[in-house]
Motif scaffolding. Sequence first.
Motif, PDB file in Angstrom:
ATOM      1  N   TYR A   2      22.077   3.719  73.801  1.00  0.00           N
ATOM      2  CA  TYR A   2      22.145   5.001  73.115  1.00  0.00           C
ATOM      3  C   TYR A   2      21.470   4.944  71.750  1.00  0.00           C
ATOM      4  CZ  TYR A   2      25.786   5.996  76.538  1.00  0.00           C
ATOM      5  OH  TYR A   2      26.474   6.182  77.692  1.00  0.00           O
ATOM      6  N   THR A   5      23.133   7.330  66.396  1.00  0.00           N
ATOM      7  CA  THR A   5      24.184   8.325  66.176  1.00  0.00           C
ATOM      8  C   THR A   5      25.210   8.280  67.306  1.00  0.00           C
ATOM      9  OG1 THR A   5      22.630   9.741  65.001  1.00  0.00           O
ATOM     10  CG2 THR A   5      24.632  10.783  65.820  1.00  0.00           C
ATOM     11  N   LYS A   6      24.743   8.249  68.540  1.00  0.00           N
ATOM     12  CA  LYS A   6      25.644   8.213  69.688  1.00  0.00           C
ATOM     13  C   LYS A   6      26.459   6.916  69.695  1.00  0.00           C
ATOM     14  CE  LYS A   6      27.028  10.313  73.406  1.00  0.00           C
ATOM     15  NZ  LYS A   6      27.775  11.557  73.306  1.00  0.00           N
ATOM     16  N   GLN A   7      25.817   5.793  69.392  1.00  0.00           N
ATOM     17  CA  GLN A   7      26.537   4.523  69.317  1.00  0.00           C
ATOM     18  C   GLN A   7      27.671   4.610  68.295  1.00  0.00           C
ATOM     19  OE1 GLN A   7      23.997   1.237  68.381  1.00  0.00           O
ATOM     20  NE2 GLN A   7      22.943   1.310  70.339  1.00  0.00           N
ATOM     21  N   GLU A   9      29.247   7.223  67.207  1.00  0.00           N
ATOM     22  CA  GLU A   9      30.297   8.109  67.717  1.00  0.00           C
ATOM     23  C   GLU A   9      31.185   7.370  68.717  1.00  0.00           C
ATOM     24  OE1 GLU A   9      28.636  11.637  69.469  1.00  0.00           O
ATOM     25  OE2 GLU A   9      27.523  12.136  67.654  1.00  0.00           O
ATOM     26  N   LEU A  10      30.561   6.616  69.629  1.00  0.00           N
ATOM     27  CA  LEU A  10      31.319   5.886  70.647  1.00  0.00           C
ATOM     28  C   LEU A  10      32.181   4.789  70.028  1.00  0.00           C
ATOM     29  CD1 LEU A  10      28.579   5.723  73.400  1.00  0.00           C
ATOM     30  CD2 LEU A  10      30.724   6.975  73.532  1.00  0.00           C
TER      31      LEU A  10
END
Length: 85
Positions: A2, A5-7, A9-10
């Motif tokens: 990812y 940003t997605k990392q 968030e996760l």
Amino acid sequence: MYNQTKQSELIRFARVEAGSTVIDVYPGDGDWTRLFSDIVGPEGRVYSFVPAEVAHFKNDPVGGMRMLAKEPGRETSKPSRRTSW
């Protein structure tokens, strides 16, 4: 993998932080295992779990995790596999 940003968030969603214990089920190439290892630091632990049903695959997921655990700074990563339920 990812984008950053997605990392982030996760990681926040999973509540992984310094000192955490993480179980990475079927770690694939170890990208997330490495990321978790960096986050949990020397006080945390990352266990890479490879189910017995896939441990024999040609890409040798258990062997890959053993190699990853030998990388400098990855002493907190521990490969394991399930032998039976």
